[in-house]
Design a protein around this motif. Structure first.
Motif, short mmCIF file in Angstrom:
data_model
loop_
_atom_site.label_atom_id
_atom_site.label_comp_id
_atom_site.label_asym_id
_atom_site.label_seq_id
_atom_site.Cartn_x
_atom_site.Cartn_y
_atom_site.Cartn_z
N LEU A 17 -5.81 53.85 -14.25
CA LEU A 17 -5.82 53.40 -12.86
C LEU A 17 -7.20 53.62 -12.23
N ALA A 18 -7.88 54.64 -12.69
CA ALA A 18 -9.23 54.96 -12.21
C ALA A 18 -9.94 55.71 -13.32
N ASP A 19 -11.19 55.32 -13.60
CA ASP A 19 -11.87 55.91 -14.76
C ASP A 19 -13.32 56.27 -14.52
N ASP A 20 -13.68 56.52 -13.25
CA ASP A 20 -15.04 56.97 -12.96
C ASP A 20 -15.26 58.31 -13.66
N PRO A 21 -16.24 58.41 -14.55
CA PRO A 21 -16.46 59.68 -15.25
C PRO A 21 -16.81 60.82 -14.31
N ASN A 22 -17.27 60.50 -13.10
CA ASN A 22 -17.57 61.53 -12.10
C ASN A 22 -16.46 61.69 -11.07
N GLY A 23 -15.32 61.00 -11.32
CA GLY A 23 -14.21 61.09 -10.38
C GLY A 23 -13.38 62.34 -10.55
#
Length: 794
Positions: free
Chosen positions: A325-331
């Motif tokens: 659903l969300a894959d920002d490595p900095n998330g």
């Protein structure tokens, strides 16, 4: 909707390779709540749908700082269009008036239709306890708080958002982690897991017996925090907790949450971050949202990214549609609340970053169609295209007229195909007169040798009439719900129904003794046997056990697979698969499988079984506004039941009425009644009769395949009393080119008048499920005597 989260969830078995290959789903972000001046953090919340259709989202808004112990209040946003758009400003729901803050809300629509709001009130580092308030005016106002944990147990407890569940019996379960008590020398941030329970709709609470710590396989203490719980179909509870051991851990309770098994790994790979698991209605598919760290070494499972979703259609044994659903490595993603709104999902979660002080700073809501999950969940296509049109035409035929009340209203018409002396198929049908609700006359039989164009005179079956009940005055035992079926191994017809009691010219409502199956056999010589009882000495069937008017499957060895509805009392009846032996005279129960349950109304009723592509399918009447389907490899051990729904996820309203299978060799169909704009005032929506093709991979109906089998005659809205009901029907495979649906209409408010109808379904492709008697082996094809015999001797 009540957030019952139910599952037959055994140990989750995840394939590391599969889970580590997640794709990214393009979910729409419909609301983002970043921090701002004087508002350094917005975090976890929960949803509830109001009676007017609006969605209420309550979350925690911090104003005194960004830590868990800084000042915060509960505020809300509202959507009036299913979560597409949201109100622009926060509305205060609850301010923190003392101590540290209020946070971590769970909203629950209770069985009594009130809304419960659970939340944490942090008074100090030794007093953080969940409270609950109730609203009976759709969240316009709230009651005074009730403390779930009494002063005698005061301590620092954590209850996550979207965590409280209501069980089938109404018990409320609040899973919590305990971290400190005033008399402890120091806090225990590794956590101790327990639950608090209420059996009086939240007025009073008590702690479960079990209070436990977490340990790994080597006996080393691990962190165990932020528990969640679901109820399984077998009534056990499954609890899961976040840990620092690289996986979520789980525990079971088989007594409603009083006692719990030791925590053990459930192979849901993740960092020390909470998971969310709920069930999608009405399909029952499990949806898991968590930080998927499959493929990473345990010592590298640290950051709360990506946010992953997976769907299970087989009770958690396998998972498909594994998508990020969300894959920002900095998330930094966590604390997900799940809400189904029609055919869409709303996911409210923390969406911060790994920057200092920003981990839990932002909350956002994502919206996505359920179909995006379900379509990807089907790994292997079926052998036959579900889009292939198999039905060529449907024609209505009136066999007997009685709308004017000048003749007889015939009911329960059920046919089977049998061979004559030359091996040619002849239809044999049983039926009986109806004079009112559940008031039936003796069972009759008739035959047709011209594909249903004409029928012989209706003749009574002497053994399926009414017999006096000894010791009960003028009470008589009749027979109803009879379903005939040809048994090729013995060349006989088994007519199976169940007992019903009458006193004088009416149904003996107050004198119904225990109910059980009755049957008679039409032998090869054309005679009918005496009445016999299908015995089952099990206390669970003390009040009733019956196949009702269910469909059955004859196995190659002559055994008969069916299902019982049963219960020790009128309510909460169960359904289970049953295997019987039959030698042409005696029908005996050999084995009964595990029971399926539904606690609403009388429970589960009128089960029908079919076999398609080497699997058994069970469809079940219920009294909760739904019908249910279950599947089994052996006809005994059925997987958890799934409410019937369309292939787009939309629930199908079915009001306590049977459904039956129409089985073609190249496709499985369901015949049923349902709610529609045209029949809103028809009793139990029992007109018209519909048919739709079943997607056997997803256990749903294909909306585009739906057709009317027998149309409604009259106005089901303005003049519903003039609409004849068609809720008791039967399906017969007549030949490779044709199948029938037979039904007896009746008008309950017009002296039980109605016509006897047959729907002739013509196939575009030959149906190999229709038996060609002349192709059967000699030992299995035993022709009956000429079917014009009127000899009813036992």
């Amino acid at each position: 909707m009540i957030k019952h989260v139910v599952s037959t969830f055994g140990m989750l078995v995840f394939c590391v390779i599969c889970l580590s290959c997640a794709t990214t789903l393009d979910a729409e972000t419909v609301l983002r709540l970043p921090p701002g001046e004087g508002n350094p953090r917005n975090s976890e919340g929960d949803f509830v749908q109001l009676r007017d259709g609006r969605i209420l989202f309550v979350y925690t808004r911090f104003t005194g700082g960004a830590s868990d112990h800084d000042q915060a209040s509960l505020v809300s946003r509202v959507s009036g269009d299913g979560g597409i758009t949201w109100s622009d400003t926060d509305e205060i729901v609850l301010e923190s008036k003392a101590g540290l803050n209020v946070m971590s809300v769970s909203l629950l629509r209770l069985a009594d239709d009130r809304i419960a709001m659970f939340y944490l009130r942090k008074t100090s580092l030794t007093d953080c306890r969940p409270l609950v308030r109730f609203s009976d005016d759709e969240a316009q106002s709230w009651s005074e708080p009730t403390s779930i944990i009494p002063d005698s147990d005061v301590g620092y407890y954590v209850l996550n958002n979207d965590r409280v569940i209501e069980l089938h019996d109404g018990r409320l379960v609040v899973p919590v982690a305990l971290h400190r008590r005033p008399d402890w020398e120091k806090p225990d941030w590794r956590g101790q897991i327990t639950a608090y329970l209420s059996d009086d709709a939240g007025r009073s609470w008590r702690r479960a017996t079990t209070l436990q710590k977490g340990f790994d396989e080597q006996g080393r203490r691990i962190t165990a925090q932020e528990p969640g719980a679901v109820q399984l179909d077998d009534r056990r509870l499954l609890m899961w907790v976040r840990t620092d051991a690289g996986d979520q851990f789980r525990s079971f309770s088989d007594d409603g949450g009083e006692n719990w098994t030791p925590l053990a790994r459930m192979n849901l790979p993740s960092p020390r971050s909470p998971a969310s698991i709920e069930r999608l209605a009405p399909s029952g598919d499990l949806l898991a949202v968590w930080n998927n760290h499959a493929g990473l070494p345990i010592d590298q499972r640290k950051n709360r990214t990506p946010l992953t979703m997976a769907l299970s259609t087989d009770n958690g044994r396998t998972w498909q549609s594994i998508q990020n659903l969300a894959d920002d490595p900095n998330g930094w993603y966590c604390y997900t609340a799940i809400q189904q709104v029609g055919d869409h999902l709303l996911l409210g979660h923390v969406a911060g970053s790994q920057a200092a002080g920003q981990h839990l700073s932002t909350t956002e809501i994502q919206r996505l169609p359920i179909a995006a999950c379900r379509i990807a969940a089907v790994d292997e296509p079926s052998d036959v295209s579900i889009n292939e049109a198999l039905i060529e035409s449907i024609t209505k035929i009136t066999l007997r007229e009685n709308r004017d009340g000048r003749s007889t209203t015939w009911f329960h018409p059920r046919a089977c195909m049998v061979p004559d002396a030359n091996g040619q198929p002849i239809a044999l049908m049983t039926l009986q007169e109806i004079g009112g609700s559940d008031y039936f006359g003796p069972v009759h039989w008739t035959t047709s040798d011209d594909q249903g164009a004409t029928w012989s005179d209706f003749e009574p079956i002497e053994s399926l009439g009414r017999d006096p009940v000894e010791g009960h005055g003028d009470l008589k035992a009749g027979v109803c719900d009879v379903t005939p079926q040809y048994h090729p191994n013995t060349g006989t017809v088994l007519a199976l129904g169940h007992v019903v009691f009458y006193r004088g010219p009416r149904f003996a409502k107050g004198d119904q003794l225990p109910r059980y199956p009755l049957y008679a056999v039409r032998r090869k010589d054309g005679t009918w046997s005496s009445r016999k009882i299908l015995g089952w000495n099990d206390p669970r069937g003390k009040f009733i056990y019956s196949n009702n008017c269910g469909q059955r499957v004859v196995m190659p060895n002559g055994d008969i697979m069916m299902a019982f509805t049963f219960g020790p009392e009128s309510k909460n009846r169960m359904v289970a698969g049953v295997r019987c032996s039959f030698d042409g005279e005696e029908l005996k129960v050999v084995e009964v499988g595990p029971a399926l349950h539904n606690d609403i109304g009388r429970g589960l009723l009128e089960p029908s079984v079919t076999r398609f592509q080497n699997r058994f399918y069970l469809t079940i009447r219920a009294e909760d506004g739904r019908g249910y389907v279950a599947v089994s490899d052996d006809g005994l051990n059925y997987q958890r039941k799934t409410a019937w729904a369309w292939d787009d996820g939309q629930p199908i309203g079915m009001s306590t009425t049977q459904q039956h299978w129409l089985t073609h060799s190249d496709g499985l169909f369901l015949v049923y009644t349902r709610q529609d704009d045209s029949n809103t005032n028809v009793m139990r929506w029992r007109s018209p009769l519909w048919i739709a093709r079943v997607d056997t991979d997803r256990l749903c109906l294909i909306r585009d395949s739906e057709q009317v089998v027998l149309p409604m005659v009259g106005d089901g809205v303005a003049e519903a009393d003039e609409v004849a009901l068609m809720g008791n029907f039967h399906v017969t495979n007549v030949s490779p080119s044709e199948s029938w649906v037979t039904v007896g209409e009746w008008l309950p408010r017009r002296n039980a008048t109605g016509d006897l109808l047959l729907a002739r379904i013509r196939w575009a492709k030959p149906n190999r499920k229709a038996v060609a008697f002349d192709s059967l082996s000699d030992e299995k094809s035993q022709p009956l005597a000429p079917l014009d015999s009127t000899d009813q001797s036992p």
